[in-house]
Design an enzyme around this catalytic site. Structure first.
Site, PDB file in Angstrom:
ATOM      1  N   TYR A 147      74.897  35.437  24.795  1.00  0.00           N
ATOM      2  CA  TYR A 147      76.172  35.429  25.541  1.00  0.00           C
ATOM      3  C   TYR A 147      75.996  34.476  26.721  1.00  0.00           C
ATOM      4  O   TYR A 147      75.017  34.575  27.458  1.00  0.00           O
ATOM      5  CB  TYR A 147      76.500  36.827  26.039  1.00  0.00           C
ATOM      6  CG  TYR A 147      77.733  36.918  26.924  1.00  0.00           C
ATOM      7  CD1 TYR A 147      77.618  37.221  28.282  1.00  0.00           C
ATOM      8  CD2 TYR A 147      79.013  36.694  26.424  1.00  0.00           C
ATOM      9  CE1 TYR A 147      78.739  37.315  29.106  1.00  0.00           C
ATOM     10  CE2 TYR A 147      80.144  36.782  27.232  1.00  0.00           C
ATOM     11  CZ  TYR A 147      79.993  37.092  28.577  1.00  0.00           C
ATOM     12  OH  TYR A 147      81.112  37.176  29.384  1.00  0.00           O
ATOM     13  N   ASP A 242      70.033  28.660  29.299  1.00  0.00           N
ATOM     14  CA  ASP A 242      70.892  29.558  30.080  1.00  0.00           C
ATOM     15  C   ASP A 242      69.980  30.622  30.698  1.00  0.00           C
ATOM     16  O   ASP A 242      69.634  31.609  30.056  1.00  0.00           O
ATOM     17  CB  ASP A 242      71.956  30.180  29.174  1.00  0.00           C
ATOM     18  CG  ASP A 242      72.807  31.183  29.939  1.00  0.00           C
ATOM     19  OD1 ASP A 242      73.803  31.675  29.368  1.00  0.00           O
ATOM     20  OD2 ASP A 242      72.463  31.501  31.105  1.00  0.00           O
ATOM     21  N   LYS A 270      73.474  35.252  38.969  1.00  0.00           N
ATOM     22  CA  LYS A 270      72.943  36.581  39.304  1.00  0.00           C
ATOM     23  C   LYS A 270      72.008  36.549  40.525  1.00  0.00           C
ATOM     24  O   LYS A 270      72.464  36.484  41.663  1.00  0.00           O
ATOM     25  CB  LYS A 270      72.274  37.192  38.071  1.00  0.00           C
ATOM     26  CG  LYS A 270      73.277  37.436  36.917  1.00  0.00           C
ATOM     27  CD  LYS A 270      72.629  38.041  35.698  1.00  0.00           C
ATOM     28  CE  LYS A 270      73.561  38.038  34.510  1.00  0.00           C
ATOM     29  NZ  LYS A 270      74.461  39.206  34.458  1.00  0.00           N
TER      30      LYS A 270
HETATM   31  P1  KE4 Z   1      79.030  35.680  34.637  1.00  0.00           P
HETATM   32  O1  KE4 Z   1      80.186  34.763  34.348  1.00  0.00           O
HETATM   33  O2  KE4 Z   1      79.301  37.104  34.190  1.00  0.00           O
HETATM   34  O3  KE4 Z   1      78.520  35.593  36.084  1.00  0.00           O
HETATM   35  O4  KE4 Z   1      77.769  35.168  33.780  1.00  0.00           O
HETATM   36  C1  KE4 Z   1      77.927  35.030  32.396  1.00  0.00           C
HETATM   37  C2  KE4 Z   1      76.560  35.056  31.740  1.00  0.00           C
HETATM   38  C3  KE4 Z   1      75.997  33.862  31.341  1.00  0.00           C
HETATM   39  N1  KE4 Z   1      74.768  33.823  30.752  1.00  0.00           N
HETATM   40  C4  KE4 Z   1      74.068  34.965  30.556  1.00  0.00           C
HETATM   41  C5  KE4 Z   1      72.724  34.887  29.901  1.00  0.00           C
HETATM   42  C6  KE4 Z   1      74.596  36.211  30.964  1.00  0.00           C
HETATM   43  O5  KE4 Z   1      73.878  37.343  30.749  1.00  0.00           O
HETATM   44  C7  KE4 Z   1      75.857  36.264  31.574  1.00  0.00           C
HETATM   45  C8  KE4 Z   1      76.509  37.567  32.006  1.00  0.00           C
HETATM   46  N2  KE4 Z   1      75.762  38.748  31.725  1.00  0.00           N
HETATM   47  C9  KE4 Z   1      76.549  39.957  31.566  1.00  0.00           C
HETATM   48  C10 KE4 Z   1      75.575  41.066  31.168  1.00  0.00           C
HETATM   49  N3  KE4 Z   1      75.385  41.116  29.792  1.00  0.00           N
HETATM   50  C11 KE4 Z   1      77.331  40.291  32.794  1.00  0.00           C
HETATM   51  C12 KE4 Z   1      77.928  41.681  32.803  1.00  0.00           C
HETATM   52  C13 KE4 Z   1      79.395  41.664  32.533  1.00  0.00           C
HETATM   53  O6  KE4 Z   1      79.852  40.889  31.680  1.00  0.00           O
HETATM   54  O7  KE4 Z   1      80.080  42.459  33.202  1.00  0.00           O
END
Ligand code: KE4
Length: 430
Positions: A147, A242, A270
């Site tokens: 993801y 990523d 993060k």
């Molecule tokens: P954000 O747009 O949520 O800040 O980041 C997206 C993203 C990109 N790349 C990786 C490897 C990620 O894990 C994420 C977001 N992680 C999720 C947890 N699985 C955020 C939690 C959520 O979607 O509420």
């Protein structure tokens, strides 16, 4: 065990659903994968969070990774208080964003330049645009279960909330976008080689989670990342790591340092915001030279590099830079791993536990997990009962079998012992 009261969380959830889609601002928080109502959190400190009903929990979600120091770290809080008094955003460059950029570049030497944005999604979306601008090619390779945020072209078999909802492709994503995204099985070297040999002239980039944190925690098989690196380099394909989740998490220098692989571009998020909204993307100077206003590839953001987020990120990285921090994180994470494995064995329940640095996952499965299809074989019913039992015993885990858990510097041995005891009591009953 005295059952916890959740009446205020329940009331807030009913109210929230009238104003916010699904009552949450991010789908996985709605507990749909595990059932029941989400906790509404009132405050957090150190390793603990406190819900609206006053219940406290040892927290292994840590805002999905950012709170690596623990919640409300005094150093971060006092720096933010001072920064707030100077204003919260200027829409103009500041010394703070230069400082955070320089710190990040020193810790991630594969990057010559880095651009701050406001989320991991923005970081990956922008990195892909730059890779397309750099190569003049359109297609993107990603891996099933990985993801990378919710940009249209990446919601093609996304592994986070979408997998939880069993909706591999989201409505609203034009077919034309999905057509530019090739999805391959993770850890499948022959599939990668075949696809690249066939399509390399059209492939701008490969984007990968070097450790997959969005189908639980899936590790790269020996040689997989090296092959991805060699195959992309051979065909002039931009390799994007990523590291939104793995950055500062798998090691101080992320998965690229941990596995010794040098990507062409890196996405971060993060931890580098210390709990405030920050994403970042960077890479080799000849690639980043294309980013506007230096180059023609456009990307912008009102709050990018804002002083509060930069402050929280700088203070978090300063704290992480102290000697012994990662050794102590490794000790805590290993202690939890041993304890959870032993608890499952003692309870006579088959599980698999995977960990990279201070990110980890327990799968309720009798077999190895090395990609999306094997992860999906996990017993989500057992996981849901495990999740609820742990919550009732005061342990907050990610509300989905297909998410990772995280350790913080604030978790004590006492917290970890309590977690292991709760796990044994819970697992033997599921
Ligand atoms: P954000 O747009 O949520 O800040 O980041 C997206 C993203 C990109 N790349 C990786 C490897 C990620 O894990 C994420 C977001 N992680 C999720 C947890 N699985 C955020 C939690 C959520 O979607 O509420």
């Amino acid at each position: 065990m005295v059952m916890k009261k959740h009446s205020l969380s329940k009331k807030l959830f009913l109210q929230a659903k009238k104003a916010i889609p699904g009552g949450v601002n991010s789908p996985v928080r709605a507990f749909r994968a595990v059932g029941g109502n989400p906790l509404f959190i009132k405050k957090a400190k150190g390793s603990r969070i406190y819900d609206a009903d006053g219940n406290s929990y040892i927290d292994y979600v840590l805002s999905w990774g950012p709170m690596i120091l623990g919640h409300a770290h005094p150093r971060v809080v006092s720096a933010l208080k001072k920064a707030t008094e100077k204003g919260t955003s200027y829409g103009a460059p500041t010394a703070l964003e230069v400082e955070l950029a320089e710190r990040v570049l020193k810790i991630y030497p594969s990057m010559d330049k880095v651009r701050m944005v406001n989320s991991g999604t923005e970081a990956t979306m922008s990195a892909i645009r730059v890779a397309r601008g750099f190569t003049g090619r359109d297609k993107v390779i990603k891996f099933e279960g990985c993801y990378h945020g919710h940009a249209d072209g990446l919601l093609v078999k996304a592994g986070s909330g979408a997998t939880t909802f069993g909706v591999p492709d989201s409505p609203g994503v034009p077919k034309s976008y999905a057509q530019n995204t090739i999805t391959l099985p993770y850890n499948d070297i022959p599939a990668l080689r075949r696809m690249v040999e066939k399509e390399w002239k059209k492939i701008a980039c490969v984007i990968i989670e070097p450790v997959v944190g969005n189908i639980g925690c899936v590790l790269p098989k020996p040689g997989f990342l090296e092959t991805v690196r060699n195959v992309t380099r051979k065909h002039g394909i931009v390799l994007i790591f990523d590291e939104v989740m793995t950055g500062f998490r798998v090691s101080f220098g992320g998965a690229q340092a941990y596995y010794g692989i040098t990507p062409d571009m890196t996405c971060l998020g993060k931890v580098i915001g210390g709990g405030l909204p920050v994403g970042a993307y960077g890479g080799r100077k000849e690639i980043m030279a294309l980013v506007s206003p230096e180059g023609p590839v456009y990307q912008a953001g009102t709050l990018s590099g804002n002083p509060l987020a930069m402050t929280a990120g700088i203070e978090t990285i300063k704290e992480l830079s102290r000697p012994g921090v990662y050794q102590s994180m490794e000790k805590r994470s290993a202690m939890l791993e041993e304890g959870l494995k032993e608890a499952a064995t003692r309870a006579g329940v088959k599980t698999r536990f995977y960990r990279a640095g201070s990110m980890f996952c327990t799968y309720f499965i009798d077999g190895d997990v090395h990609d999306y299809s094997t992860a999906k074989k996990a017993d989500v019913g057992k996981f849901s009962r495990f999740f609820s039992g742990m919550l009732e015993r005061g342990i907050n885990l990610a509300p989905s079998q297909f998410e990772a858990g995280f350790m913080s510097l604030a978790h004590t041995e006492k917290d970890i012992d309590a977690t292991i005891d709760a796990a044994y009591e819970t697992i033997k009953k599921i």
